[in-house]
Motif scaffolding. Structure first.
Motif, PDB file in Angstrom:
ATOM      1  N   SER A 283      42.483  40.484  42.722  1.00 15.35           N
ATOM      2  CA  SER A 283      42.400  39.022  42.752  1.00 15.35           C
ATOM      3  C   SER A 283      42.306  38.483  44.177  1.00 15.35           C
ATOM      4  CB  SER A 283      43.601  38.400  42.037  1.00 15.35           C
ATOM      5  OG  SER A 283      44.788  38.541  42.795  1.00 15.35           O
ATOM      6  N   TYR A 303      42.533  36.870  33.944  1.00  9.90           N
ATOM      7  CA  TYR A 303      41.914  35.995  34.935  1.00  9.90           C
ATOM      8  C   TYR A 303      41.518  34.657  34.307  1.00  9.90           C
ATOM      9  CZ  TYR A 303      41.514  39.766  38.420  1.00  9.90           C
ATOM     10  OH  TYR A 303      41.770  40.757  39.352  1.00  9.90           O
ATOM     11  N   GLU A 304      41.059  34.700  33.065  1.00  9.02           N
ATOM     12  CA  GLU A 304      40.697  33.456  32.384  1.00  9.02           C
ATOM     13  C   GLU A 304      41.936  32.596  32.152  1.00  9.02           C
ATOM     14  OE1 GLU A 304      38.619  31.901  28.218  1.00  9.02           O
ATOM     15  OE2 GLU A 304      38.522  34.021  28.777  1.00  9.02           O
ATOM     16  N   LYS A 305      43.024  33.213  31.721  1.00  4.77           N
ATOM     17  CA  LYS A 305      44.253  32.461  31.463  1.00  4.77           C
ATOM     18  C   LYS A 305      44.813  31.856  32.741  1.00  4.77           C
ATOM     19  CE  LYS A 305      49.026  32.787  29.860  1.00  4.77           C
ATOM     20  NZ  LYS A 305      50.125  33.652  29.384  1.00  4.77           N
ATOM     21  N   ASN A 307      43.203  31.261  35.552  1.00  5.69           N
ATOM     22  CA  ASN A 307      42.169  30.583  36.358  1.00  5.69           C
ATOM     23  C   ASN A 307      41.920  31.291  37.688  1.00  5.69           C
ATOM     24  OD1 ASN A 307      41.697  28.414  34.508  1.00  5.69           O
ATOM     25  ND2 ASN A 307      43.626  27.495  35.165  1.00  5.69           N
ATOM     26  N   ASN A 309      39.461  33.204  40.069  1.00  7.36           N
ATOM     27  CA  ASN A 309      37.994  33.152  40.156  1.00  7.36           C
ATOM     28  C   ASN A 309      37.353  34.414  40.706  1.00  7.36           C
ATOM     29  OD1 ASN A 309      38.826  32.820  42.766  1.00  7.36           O
ATOM     30  ND2 ASN A 309      37.686  30.942  43.167  1.00  7.36           N
ATOM     31  N   SER A 394      41.147  33.627  44.390  1.00 10.67           N
ATOM     32  CA  SER A 394      42.375  32.853  44.207  1.00 10.67           C
ATOM     33  C   SER A 394      43.474  33.264  45.170  1.00 10.67           C
ATOM     34  CB  SER A 394      42.871  33.003  42.765  1.00 10.67           C
ATOM     35  OG  SER A 394      41.894  32.540  41.855  1.00 10.67           O
TER      36      SER A 394
END
Length: 462
Positions: A283, A303-305, A307, A309, A394
């Motif tokens: 990340s 990663y979707e949960k 956020n 990027n 992120s």
């Protein structure tokens, strides 16, 4: 520079002759920033056997990691993730030296560690004598006495019911640790968790929304899913959050890892935690390249949960992405494409008091660094302000070597900077306000600046 984090399975496959296009892309490509992490060392160590044949194979693995990453290593200090230049061979030797240090984490085992130093020996002896006498909380005892929870508690804390003291807890925890990381105990623990929550493994395994299944089950139980790692210790909070989410998904059956202690590479809870750490380390980078489908899907869900990027891709997907967006062979294109993009209607708009700000998020990395275009449209019809900025990962930071490489690329196109400051030196970034660099070309002045800690390239029309 474009930061790319590779899972070990991809690097291993490249080393063994697969993904030839990908290997060609990443070999000696100075616009790519490719680090390894301590989890790569853990992956290699999982195949450690003290034989000449295996040692030679491991040496070749470590040498390949060094070649690809140029010894750039991401390390968790407990407070933050930092970048060091560290030979993989040295880190691996440290793993060998420490491999038996915490096999026995009972109080007696910890006492043996204290006894290795005459200064700590008397302190350790007094501390451990005190701990042995402390009784456990009443809730632990009740859990062993409750028929509904006694079996699960015995699986998790073997032998603790016979000695419900801190001494018994440490002995039990040591057994549990070995059972999870060296044997197949994680398989039983995972099954216990799924049965206790009422989650059917076959329903969640390929679910499009595993978090909804987990949350619904815990809501019926009237509790929240437990975090398996303390968010306040041993790592930055964001690192632990990603790690916890990974283990939570696997523990409850979503794309759950195989547990195997038979022939070949041992696969235990230790492998799952290393994969979780990989997702956390990744990340900090723009791209995470992974070929293991289970880890791929778990990481994408996390990663979707959260956020995050970082873009998660399979090797072939990254090759396609690179060829389409990142392989800019003509440096002038770095100037022309932004002007084409701002003609489109795909932007985020913010209305300000005296101007309108439009932001374009792009798949390109101009000059191997910028992937965001910002355009300021003043209300008074004065000159439009355009700049390139970075939509960074992120959990990333910008390193001086990236800006030094960026300067060289700009210098090769625009020539010497106006003030003849020349190449960027590390000590420049120690100042609160960075002096930056300026270039002039025809009707534009280009300013490389760092307002509020963000590196940006302004296009000022004269």
């Amino acid at each position: 520079m474009i930061k790319i984090y590779f899972d070990w399975n991809v690097l291993s496959q490249i080393k063994n002759g697969k993904h030839s296009e990908l290997k060609e892309i990443i070999s000696d490509n100075d616009k790519l920033f490719i680090p390894f992490s301590t989890s790569h060392i853990g992956d290699v160590f999982s195949s450690f056997k003290d034989t000449e044949e295996q040692n030679n194979y491991i040496k070749s693995d470590l040498s390949f990691i060094s070649e690809i990453t140029k010894n750039k290593c991401l390390m968790n200090t407990g407070k933050e993730v930092v970048l060091n230049f560290y030979p993989p061979e040295e880190l691996f030797q440290q793993r060998i030296d420490q491999k038996d240090l915490f096999n026995d984490i009972s109080l007696d085992g910890l006492m043996k560690i204290f006894e290795q130093d005459e200064l700590t020996k008397p302190i350790g002896k007094a501390l451990i004598s005190l701990l042995k006498a402390i009784p456990l909380e009443e809730s632990f005892k009740q859990a062993f006495e409750n028929p509904e929870s006694a079996k699960q508690m015995e699986q998790m804390f073997p032998g603790l019911s016979k000695n419900p003291t801190m001494e018994g807890f440490f002995q039990s925890f040591s057994k549990m640790n070995l059972n999870l990381n060296e044997s197949d105990g994680y398989k039983d623990l995972r099954k216990t968790v799924q049965q206790g929550t009422g989650i059917i493994r076959d329903r969640i395994y390929n679910s499009k929304n595993p978090y909804k299944i987990i949350d619904d089950k815990y809501e019926k139980l009237g509790v929240a899913p437990d975090l398996y790692i303390d968010n306040t210790k041993n790592a930055p909070e964001w690192f632990n959050e990603i790690t916890n989410e990974y283990i939570l998904l696997d523990m409850h059956g979503f794309q759950e890892d195989k547990v195997n202690i038979g022939k070949g590479r041992k696969e235990t809870f230790k492998n799952t935690t290393e994969d979780a750490f990989h997702s956390a380390f990744a990340s900090t980078c723009n791209f995470y390249i992974i070929n293991d489908n289970k880890s791929f899907l778990k990481t994408k869900a996390i990663y979707e949960k959260l956020n995050i990027n970082t873009i998660v891709l399979k090797p072939s997907e990254f090759v396609e992405y690179y060829q389409k967006y990142l392989q800019i062979t003509n440096p002038i294109v770095n100037f022309t494409i932004p002007f084409e993009i701002i003609k489109s209607e795909e932007y985020y708009e913010e209305i300000m008091d005296d101007a309108v700000l439009r932001t374009y998020f792009v798949p390109f990395f101009f000059f191997g660094f910028f992937n965001k275009i910002m355009v300021l449209l003043p209300n008074d019809n004065s000159n439009i302000v355009m700049l390139l900025s970075q939509n960074g990962p992120s959990n990333h930071r910008v390193y001086s070597m990236e800006i030094q490489r960026l300067y060289k690329e700009l210098n090769s196109i625009l020539g010497n900077d106006i003030d003849n400051l020349g190449e960027i030196k590390d000590e420049e970034f120690k100042q609160d306000e960075w002096i930056g660099r300026k270039w002039k070309l025809e009707n534009f002045t280009f300013r490389l600046t760092r307002p509020n800690g963000h590196f940006q390239l302004y296009f000022d029309q004269l």
